[in-house]
Design a protein around this motif. Structure first.
Motif, PDB file in Angstrom:
ATOM      1  N   LEU A 486       1.064  -1.230  -0.183  1.00 34.64           N
ATOM      2  CA  LEU A 486       0.377  -0.209  -0.060  1.00 34.64           C
ATOM      3  C   LEU A 486       0.727   1.159   0.208  1.00 34.64           C
ATOM      4  N   ARG A 487       2.049   1.283   0.769  1.00 37.89           N
ATOM      5  CA  ARG A 487       2.748   1.993   0.859  1.00 37.89           C
ATOM      6  C   ARG A 487       3.417   2.939  -0.717  1.00 37.89           C
ATOM      7  N   ALA A 488       3.821   1.123  -1.312  1.00 41.00           N
ATOM      8  CA  ALA A 488       4.575   1.415  -3.165  1.00 41.00           C
ATOM      9  C   ALA A 488       3.510   2.637  -3.330  1.00 41.00           C
ATOM     10  N   ASN A 489       2.039   2.147  -3.218  1.00 43.53           N
ATOM     11  CA  ASN A 489       1.019   2.457  -4.915  1.00 43.53           C
ATOM     12  C   ASN A 489       1.182   3.783  -3.968  1.00 43.53           C
ATOM     13  N   ILE A 505       2.507  10.419   4.957  1.00 37.72           N
ATOM     14  CA  ILE A 505       1.379   9.527   4.418  1.00 37.72           C
ATOM     15  C   ILE A 505       0.090   9.016   5.106  1.00 37.72           C
ATOM     16  N   ARG A 506       0.346   9.738   6.552  1.00 42.50           N
ATOM     17  CA  ARG A 506      -1.076   9.397   6.969  1.00 42.50           C
ATOM     18  C   ARG A 506      -2.083  11.008   7.446  1.00 42.50           C
ATOM     19  N   THR A 527       0.869  -3.804   3.848  1.00 42.83           N
ATOM     20  CA  THR A 527       0.182  -4.539   3.453  1.00 42.83           C
ATOM     21  C   THR A 527       0.043  -5.163   1.974  1.00 42.83           C
ATOM     22  N   ARG A 528       0.382  -5.642   1.600  1.00 49.76           N
ATOM     23  CA  ARG A 528       0.226  -6.229   0.053  1.00 49.76           C
ATOM     24  C   ARG A 528      -1.108  -5.853  -1.016  1.00 49.76           C
ATOM     25  N   ALA A 547      -5.914   9.634  -1.981  1.00 54.17           N
ATOM     26  CA  ALA A 547      -4.538  10.101  -0.284  1.00 54.17           C
ATOM     27  C   ALA A 547      -3.634  10.153  -1.562  1.00 54.17           C
ATOM     28  N   ARG A 548      -3.270   9.243  -2.678  1.00 50.56           N
ATOM     29  CA  ARG A 548      -2.597   9.179  -3.725  1.00 50.56           C
ATOM     30  C   ARG A 548      -2.170  10.534  -4.160  1.00 50.56           C
TER      31      ARG A 548
END
Length: 620
Positions: A486-489, A505-506, A527-528, A547-548
């Motif tokens: 999720l972080r990478a996305n 990010i938060r 989480t993947r 969010a992105r």
């Protein structure tokens, strides 16, 4: 305060008119992907000429062989009993044989060098064309509108690999053979006719029959090759789609049906392969039949001429041993370019079918509309490394002045004039087909207006630097998430991922209403996710995408296309709250039907009020 208007007024800014013609980046290239540019065409032509010259050198080689054997036969015949010739006759014979052998070796070396050089030129040009075709495909995909319909991943991958792969044999093998076919048979026929018009006539009768029958068979071969490539593309798409959804298929107990689908697709591909092979064997049979007949007729003519049974077919003098051998040596080489042409003919069928597929994959179809070519906008300026480029440092003004847009055979809007102030929020509404999505694409430069001017911050979209789109935040109807954490996305939206911390990010997740979602995931940000966000609901994917977009802090322009479509009331409320936060400090344009979104502060523009959009129902 909200203001409802039917049409924006005011004159547009900027003196430079946009261009309207979609052209390839290389003006020398033919239309469409998979065609050679000028330099590649010249290299292919030079390669074919070198191969033809190498073949034509067989004529003097055959002459040297025939001369050497003729001298030997004359010398042996002069002895009367087959005894070795005396010293007086042996010197000229030895000199003649030595000279002929030296000439043969020299010509053989020259032929090898010419053949290697010609093949290298053709194959290098073919590799260059393949690399350029792949780059153009990927560039066209990258320049495609985010809202555009696009082929499935497996289909597009098959085009980039398999389809482009067919272009190499076509240009590297077949195209040079066409040059050989034009020059070599003509040269051999002229050399044969110098000694025997009848032998030349035999070659002229048998030779042209081969291309005629090959053309008849080739029509069938092209259709079979195109069908086979279609099956390969479908098989690739089926395999990739089933692999992606393997977990879902297993949960729903649909694995057996999936096995049957894949087996059926594989069987159709096998049947198509055998159909292509049948045509290949048929064409080879036709070629060998007529070439064998031509060589046999020439051999019969030479044999009966030497026996004295035939006294015609020459230019007065009877056919001798040396001239007869010369004709027999040339006859097989007359058919050699035809054999090479036939062997490469199926490369031609595959290459032409691939060109057709590559042209059609760049056609983006919209519901009810004619296909529209996907191409790099012609007005986009090429910026070189180190060149200073304009950037969106502040929320830009957007100006559309007398803009008309035609996609395929449909007019989306005509003489549209609209002014959006810096930092203003504008909502585009109207019935489906009124052109909301097309207007967003036009603002970004993905569609070129037929007439009129589009300006963002005083410049046309294509006049901005290569990082222009990095200054834009975008939220579409069907946002894409990728296989990975999720972080990478989320970091894909950040301009500098290394400078983004967990706190940033938060904050973005909180703005999008997605923070509770992350907190309840088993591994949080680590989480993947599966391909296309597998594991999340449509609403959760929309909030993650929002969010992105929020992580792109440096963006000055925010565009959204139906951001709440298909969401439940609670999820839509969370997304709407995020839209309000993202609109702060940015010029914002949102296309929507949702009354809750239209209640937000801003100006509403009803595109359905425009006559062209209402009457023609142009594509969105």
């Amino acid at each position: 305060m909200k203001q409802n208007v039917e049409q924006g007024g005011g004159a547009g800014a900027g003196p430079v008119a946009t261009t309207h013609t979609n052209t390839n980046s290389d003006s020398d290239s033919d239309t469409g992907i998979g065609h050679p540019v000028e330099g590649e065409r010249k290299a292919l032509s030079r390669g074919g000429v070198l191969l033809a010259v190498a073949d034509l050198l067989w004529i003097p080689q055959a002459g040297l062989i025939a001369f050497a054997f003729g001298v030997m036969v004359t010398s042996l015949h002069g002895t009367g009993h087959g005894l070795p010739p005396d010293s007086i006759r042996s010197a000229p014979l030895a000199g003649s044989l030595a000279g002929s052998l030296a000439g043969l070796v020299l010509l053989a070396i020259v032929r090898v060098v010419l053949q290697k050089t010609g093949l290298d030129l053709a194959r290098k040009a073919a590799r260059s064309l393949q690399s350029r075709a792949r780059a153009e495909l990927l560039a066209a995909a990258a320049d495609c509108s985010p809202a555009a319909a696009f082929p499935a991943s497996g289909t597009f991958a098959a085009h980039v690999t398999e389809q482009v792969g067919h272009l190499g044999p076509y240009y590297g093998n077949f195209v040079p053979q066409t040059v050989r076919l034009k020059l070599v048979p003509l040269g051999i026929v002229l050399a044969t006719a110098w000694f025997s018009w009848l032998a030349a006539l035999i070659l002229l009768i048998c030779g042209p029959l081969i291309p005629v029958f090959m053309a008849l068979i080739g029509t069938k071969a092209k259709a079979a090759s195109a069908d086979q490539q279609e099956e390969l593309t479908r098989l690739s798409g089926v395999l990739l789609d089933r692999i992606r959804g393997l977990e879902t298929l297993e949960l729903f107990g649909a694995l057996q049906r999936t096995r049957e689908d894949i087996a059926g697709a594989g069987e159709k591909f096998r049947t198509g392969t055998m159909r292509v092979l049948k045509i290949a064997f048929l064409s080879s049979t036709v070629l060998e039949l007529f070439s064998a007949l031509g060589i046999a007729f020439c051999a019969v003519f030479v044999g009966f001429s030497l026996l004295g049974e035939i006294s015609t077919g020459t230019w007065g003098q009877p056919l001798g041993y040396a001239t007869g051998l010369f004709i027999l040596l040339l006859a097989p080489e007359f058919f050699s370019p035809l054999r090479a042409y036939a062997a490469a003919y199926h490369d031609r069928a595959g290459g032409l079918a691939a060109q057709d597929k590559l042209s059609r994959i760049l056609m983006q179809g919209r519901a009810g509309a004619a296909p529209v070519p996907i191409s790099v906008p012609a007005q986009r300026k090429i910026f070189r490394a180190g060149e200073e480029t304009p950037a969106l440092m502040h929320p830009p003004a957007i100006s559309l002045r007398s803009v008309s847009l035609v996609l395929g055979a449909r007019t989306v809007f005509e003489d549209l004039t609209l002014e959006i102030e810096p930092g203003e929020t504008v909502f585009l509404t109207g019935a489906s087909g009124s052109g909301k999505s097309s207007l967003l694409d036009t603002i970004l430069g993905f569609h070129l207006p037929g007439k009129g001017q589009v300006r963002i911050g005083g410049l046309a979209p294509g006049q901005h630097g290569p990082d222009f789109l990095q200054s834009v935040s975008w939220l579409g109807q069907a946002p894409r998430l990728f296989h990975g954490s999720l972080r990478a996305n989320l970091l894909k939206g950040a301009g500098d991922p290394a400078a983004v911390g967990d706190a940033d990010i938060r904050t973005a997740l909180d703005l999008a209403g997605a923070l509770p979602l992350v907190d309840r995931l088993p591994q949080g940000l680590a989480t993947r996710l599966g391909e296309d966000g597998f594991g999340l609901s449509a609403g959760e994917i929309r909030r993650v995408a929002l969010a992105r977009a929020a992580l792109r802090h440096h963006s000055r322009l925010f565009l959204a296309d139906e951001p709440t479509a298909g969401l439940d009331e609670d999820t839509a409320a969370a997304v709407i709250g995020g839209l309000t936060g993202l609109a702060q400090g940015r010029t914002t344009v949102i296309a929507t039907h949702d009354p809750a979104v239209l209640d937000l502060p801003g100006r509403v523009i009803d595109l359905g009020a425009y006559p062209v959009a209402r009457q023609q129902g142009a594509a969105t």
